[in-house]
Design a protein around this motif. Structure first.
Motif, PDB file in Angstrom:
ATOM      1  N   SER A   1       5.045   3.215   2.173  1.00  0.00           N
ATOM      2  CA  SER A   1       4.165   2.186   2.319  1.00  0.00           C
ATOM      3  C   SER A   1       4.111   1.204   3.400  1.00  0.00           C
ATOM      4  N   PHE A   2       4.010   0.442   2.910  1.00  0.00           N
ATOM      5  CA  PHE A   2       3.702  -1.463   4.227  1.00  0.00           C
ATOM      6  C   PHE A   2       2.775  -2.013   3.526  1.00  0.00           C
TER       7      PHE A   2
ATOM      8  N   PHE B   1       1.003  -1.001  -0.079  1.00  0.00           N
ATOM      9  CA  PHE B   1      -0.087   0.161  -0.056  1.00  0.00           C
ATOM     10  C   PHE B   1       1.011   0.988   0.142  1.00  0.00           C
ATOM     11  N   TYR B   2       0.770   1.815  -1.341  1.00  0.00           N
ATOM     12  CA  TYR B   2       1.342   3.133  -1.173  1.00  0.00           C
ATOM     13  C   TYR B   2       0.351   4.809  -0.546  1.00  0.00           C
ATOM     14  N   TRP B   3       0.705   6.063   0.043  1.00  0.00           N
ATOM     15  CA  TRP B   3       0.561   7.164   0.529  1.00  0.00           C
ATOM     16  C   TRP B   3       0.287   7.583  -0.788  1.00  0.00           C
TER      17      TRP B   3
ATOM     18  N   ILE C   1      -4.786   5.509   1.176  1.00  0.00           N
ATOM     19  CA  ILE C   1      -4.286   4.535   0.717  1.00  0.00           C
ATOM     20  C   ILE C   1      -4.299   5.522  -0.636  1.00  0.00           C
ATOM     21  N   SER C   2      -3.182   6.077  -1.536  1.00  0.00           N
ATOM     22  CA  SER C   2      -3.399   6.789  -2.793  1.00  0.00           C
ATOM     23  C   SER C   2      -3.204   5.130  -4.422  1.00  0.00           C
TER      24      SER C   2
ATOM     25  N   GLY D   1      -2.665   5.476  11.233  1.00  0.00           N
ATOM     26  CA  GLY D   1      -2.230   6.453  10.867  1.00  0.00           C
ATOM     27  C   GLY D   1      -2.820   6.405   9.788  1.00  0.00           C
ATOM     28  N   TRP D   2      -3.074   5.349   9.090  1.00  0.00           N
ATOM     29  CA  TRP D   2      -2.836   5.138   7.696  1.00  0.00           C
ATOM     30  C   TRP D   2      -4.375   4.949   6.922  1.00  0.00           C
ATOM     31  N   ASN D   3      -5.352   5.526   8.151  1.00  0.00           N
ATOM     32  CA  ASN D   3      -6.985   5.609   7.729  1.00  0.00           C
ATOM     33  C   ASN D   3      -6.672   7.442   6.777  1.00  0.00           C
TER      34      ASN D   3
END
Length: 201
Positions: free
Chosen positions: A131-132, A121-123, A152-153, A147-149
């Motif tokens: 990413s994570f 997943f990328y910001w 994701i883009s 903190g990823w809510n």
């Protein structure tokens, strides 16, 4: 004998065209002197700050992208100056302002794919930024805690994985399942994911 010579002559004349009949290598682009991917051609794998040095200045009329090329930015002048244009697929400049106008260009490649059973997943869009990864049978029902809510883009998906993304935490709201890479830039899903579930394909 005459037929054999004619056949040989045809084969020799056809060689320049046969050499470029297929797509360029995955991490390269192919530039063509003429529109519709015809005429003299050359493969490029690196940025070109000055096409004058290569003999291709103001001579490009069409471009093919290898499968691992994310985008190409072409520029009107050398050293990435003047007007610019971003292309994300095979492009025929014939009949457009850009025909025979390119003096420099930048090549952007896709990141290396995740492992087959993994989802990355990328910001940011275009598979960039922080990413994570998640793999196997893994989920996060509440991305607020990480903190990823709504951050994701874009998502890269391994060949043996798929991912379900949902608009709200606890898999609520609109949900959708993807089995191949997806870039949310410019779409409703951009910065909308609040929970996800990774599964084997």
């Amino acid at each position: 004998m005459k037929k054999a010579l004619c056949g040989l002559l045809f084969f020799v004349l056809a060689l320049p065209f046969l050499a470029f009949a297929d797509s360029p290598p995955a991490k390269e682009i192919r530039i063509y002197q003429d529109a519709s991917y015809s005429g003299s051609a050359s493969n490029l794998s690196r940025n070109q700050a000055n096409l004058v040095n290569t003999g291709w200045n103001d001579r490009i009329s069409s471009i093919q992208l290898g499968s691992d090329v994310l985008k190409v930015i072409v520029y009107e002048h050398i050293n990435y100056k003047g007007k610019k244009n971003t292309i994300k697929g095979n492009t025929n400049f014939g009949g457009t302002w850009w025909n025979d106008k390119i003096s420099s260009l930048e090549i952007y490649l896709m990141p290396e794919p995740p492992a087959s059973g993994t989802v990355r997943f990328y910001w940011d869009g275009e598979y960039s930024g922080s990413s994570f990864e998640a793999s196997g049978v893994q989920e996060d029902a509440n991305l607020v805690d990480s903190g990823w809510n709504d951050r994701i883009s874009s998502i890269m998906i391994g060949s043996a994985a798929k991912v379900k993304v949902c608009e709200h935490i606890n898999f609520g709201g609109t949900c959708k399942t993807y089995q191949s890479n997806v870039d949310f830039s410019g779409t409703w899903w951009n910065d909308k994911v609040s929970s996800y579930r990774v599964l084997p394909k």
